[in-house]
Design a protein around this motif. Structure first.
Motif, PDB file in Angstrom:
ATOM      1  N   VAL A  58       1.373   2.611  -1.168  1.00  0.00           N
ATOM      2  CA  VAL A  58       0.530   1.616  -0.506  1.00  0.00           C
ATOM      3  C   VAL A  58      -0.882   1.719  -1.050  1.00  0.00           C
ATOM      4  O   VAL A  58      -1.276   2.723  -1.665  1.00  0.00           O
ATOM      5  CB  VAL A  58       0.523   1.796   1.027  1.00  0.00           C
ATOM      6  CG1 VAL A  58       1.929   1.654   1.601  1.00  0.00           C
ATOM      7  CG2 VAL A  58      -0.081   3.146   1.408  1.00  0.00           C
ATOM      8  N   LEU A  71       1.582  -3.354  -0.021  1.00  0.00           N
ATOM      9  CA  LEU A  71       2.773  -2.576  -0.344  1.00  0.00           C
ATOM     10  C   LEU A  71       3.043  -2.718  -1.835  1.00  0.00           C
ATOM     11  O   LEU A  71       3.193  -3.830  -2.342  1.00  0.00           O
ATOM     12  CB  LEU A  71       3.974  -3.070   0.457  1.00  0.00           C
ATOM     13  CG  LEU A  71       3.864  -2.993   1.982  1.00  0.00           C
ATOM     14  CD1 LEU A  71       5.150  -3.497   2.625  1.00  0.00           C
ATOM     15  CD2 LEU A  71       3.578  -1.568   2.433  1.00  0.00           C
ATOM     16  N   ASP A  89      10.155   0.877  -2.840  1.00  0.00           N
ATOM     17  CA  ASP A  89       8.792   1.182  -2.417  1.00  0.00           C
ATOM     18  C   ASP A  89       8.110   2.084  -3.450  1.00  0.00           C
ATOM     19  O   ASP A  89       8.715   3.019  -3.973  1.00  0.00           O
ATOM     20  CB  ASP A  89       8.803   1.873  -1.059  1.00  0.00           C
ATOM     21  CG  ASP A  89       9.250   0.945   0.066  1.00  0.00           C
ATOM     22  OD1 ASP A  89       9.158  -0.287  -0.112  1.00  0.00           O
ATOM     23  OD2 ASP A  89       9.696   1.462   1.106  1.00  0.00           O
TER      24      ASP A  89
END
Length: 224
Positions: free
Chosen positions: A175, A188, A172
């Motif tokens: 965002v 994302l 990750d």
């Protein structure tokens, strides 16, 4: 493919660049390849009622989707520079053009970071082709160009794209909110480091050396 096409044009060696995998060939599209790619766009690349792209180019009729596909690739070739490039390959499966897979970078000589994007003709979904073609350009980026990072991104409801990224170990990376046809949607962001890249078994890069200056990479770069 003729021997001249295999070598690529002397003044545009990218036409000789290919990445091969156990099932696929990725190459800068010839005019015939581009015609086939436009046909795939006309046939459809995602389920009706969905929109996986930030730029909604597929929100048009079949003929317009085909024209947009051709014009987009022409624009990439004309605007290419070592400081900013998008390398969009035609993807061939069993000799047929089935979609496109791209990598892109800005100031790659400094950042050593690429991003990727792709689409696949709808009738070819569900065969693992999307995963294999992403692996092909990651192999080119990390093993061929000496990239340090690869980034990607997808809308939160684009489960297929996110699943491909997760398979390769992307982490990750935050965002972002985008305007999707007048509605806010979360994207994302994802990142994969060269150290976490597992490599591609049976993947080969052909015709890269004369292309390196166009990517902003010196042939003797210690990162390669």
């Amino acid at each position: 493919m003729t021997e001249r096409q295999h070598r690529g044009m002397r003044n545009w060696p990218l036409t000789g660049l290919r990445v091969t995998t156990p099932r696929l060939e990725l190459r800068l599209p010839s005019l015939d390849d581009l015609d086939q790619l436009a046909d795939r766009a006309a046939e459809g690349v995602h389920d009706p009622g969905t929109m996986p792209f930030i730029v909604p180019w597929s929100d048009a009729g079949p003929e317009e989707r085909a024209r947009r596909t051709v014009q987009y690739h022409f624009s990439l070739w004309s605007s290419w520079s070592p400081a900013e490039w998008t390398c969009a390959f035609a993807v061939l499966f069993e000799g047929e053009v089935v979609g496109t897979q791209a990598i892109a970078a800005t100031d790659f000589a400094v950042t050593r970071e690429i991003t990727s994007g792709s689409w696949l003709g709808r009738r070819f979904h569900g065969r693992g082709i999307g995963t294999e073609m992403r692996a092909a350009v990651l192999h080119l980026a990390f093993e061929g160009l000496g990239a340090r990072y690869a980034t990607s991104g997808a809308f939160v409801d684009n489960h297929a794209s996110l699943a491909v990224s997760r398979k390769f170990g992307y982490a990750d990376d935050g965002v972002q909110i985008h305007n999707r046809q007048g509605e806010p949607v979360t994207t994302l962001r994802l990142r994969l480091s060269r150290d976490d890249w597992a490599g591609g078994l049976g993947f080969k890069i052909h015709g890269l050396e004369p292309c390196l200056p166009l990517f902003g990479v010196a042939p003797t770069s210690p990162d390669r």
